[in-house]
Design an enzyme around this catalytic site. Sequence first.
Site, mmCIF file in Angstrom:
data_model
loop_
_atom_site.group_PDB
_atom_site.id
_atom_site.type_symbol
_atom_site.label_atom_id
_atom_site.label_comp_id
_atom_site.label_asym_id
_atom_site.label_seq_id
_atom_site.Cartn_x
_atom_site.Cartn_y
_atom_site.Cartn_z
ATOM 1 N N ASP A 36 0.818 -1.214 0.000
ATOM 2 C CA ASP A 36 0.000 0.000 0.000
ATOM 3 C C ASP A 36 0.855 1.268 0.000
ATOM 4 O O ASP A 36 0.686 2.153 0.841
ATOM 5 C CB ASP A 36 -0.937 0.014 1.212
ATOM 6 N N GLU A 235 -11.254 -1.625 -3.770
ATOM 7 C CA GLU A 235 -10.588 -0.974 -2.636
ATOM 8 C C GLU A 235 -9.419 -0.142 -3.147
ATOM 9 O O GLU A 235 -9.163 -0.071 -4.354
ATOM 10 C CB GLU A 235 -10.108 -2.028 -1.636
#
Length: 362
Positions: A36, A235
């Site tokens: 991420d 997401e």
Amino acid sequence: MLKLLLTSLLATVAWCQNNTNSTTFTNPILDAENADPWVIRHDDWYYLILSDYDKISLSRSRVLTNWNDAESKLLFQAPPGLNYSTDIWAPEVHNLNGAWYIIFTADPRADSPPPEVDMWCEYSCPAVHHRMYVLEGHGTSPWTTNFTYKSQLDTYDQFAIDGTYFQHSSGLYHIYSCWYRQYDAWPANLCITKLENPWTVSSPFSERQIISVPSLPWEKTPYGRASNDRLSSNEGPEQLTNPTTGQQFVIFSAARSDNRNYCLAMLELVGTNPLNPADWRKHQYPVFYQNPEEQAYGVGHASFVKSPDGTEDWIVYHGMKDPLNGWSARTIRTQKFTWNEDGTPNFPKPGYGPYTVPSGQA
């Protein structure tokens, strides 16, 4: 002796490929397992913000393509016993209205709800208590700023992860991964709400809008699953603006993050109202996806940044070489991307290089 010389030569080549003075680099750009990645460029520095269970750290580097020797510092240590004490995910740092804000996901009890809560979910829902939170700081750069807890970002007491800010001429918005209802567990969709400021939602629940659901075969896990929506995910949304045309996109992750089929998908804002689902157009195919020929799997959760001289666009993302090891196999990579004639981003195939370093990188 020959073997020793060969080993030394290979080590030298590997060092040169990642050295800051080299004209090429290879992926990954950080040897340690991580995911991420959120990277920004500010005052001739690149900043990389990452999380580790209950803390958020910041690294800075003059170059984009090597973070192994970068300076690093702790920005935030979550106090114990609070709703945001554990499982901190996907932090981002933004400069908004002259201040710095860190938006992140967190959970109160290590992603482990009691049976009395989990029983309400149709499928197991360990992330049911994940919510969005904001830190605030005032300073000339994120490196010199002291961040303090500001607020929980309202998601109507429902699951929320991977939130980001979407800046538009009509105001500031929050886009995040959400469920339809509090105990759905799956699928994970993309929701949008309007913000009064970076820590306050102005939309009532009736105005929360779902702008994308994982309805296409490649958004599901396993691929094309028809029996139910378990493990189907949208997401990791990130805003991307074409610097020439001004077209606004949301690049998001689809499928499941510990799986080889994790990929990037795209929404384009084709209308004027981000809160109107009809004003978003979804690309029907992934825009960045696995490359088995180079053992580049599970590519997703990207951020976007310019080269040092501002002439090139770069995608920073995580991927895995061994898709059988799930989340622990993820490492951080970067590659240059360009733009198509219709104004949409043209992402390359993921790989390991060697690639030419960003333009203007010393």
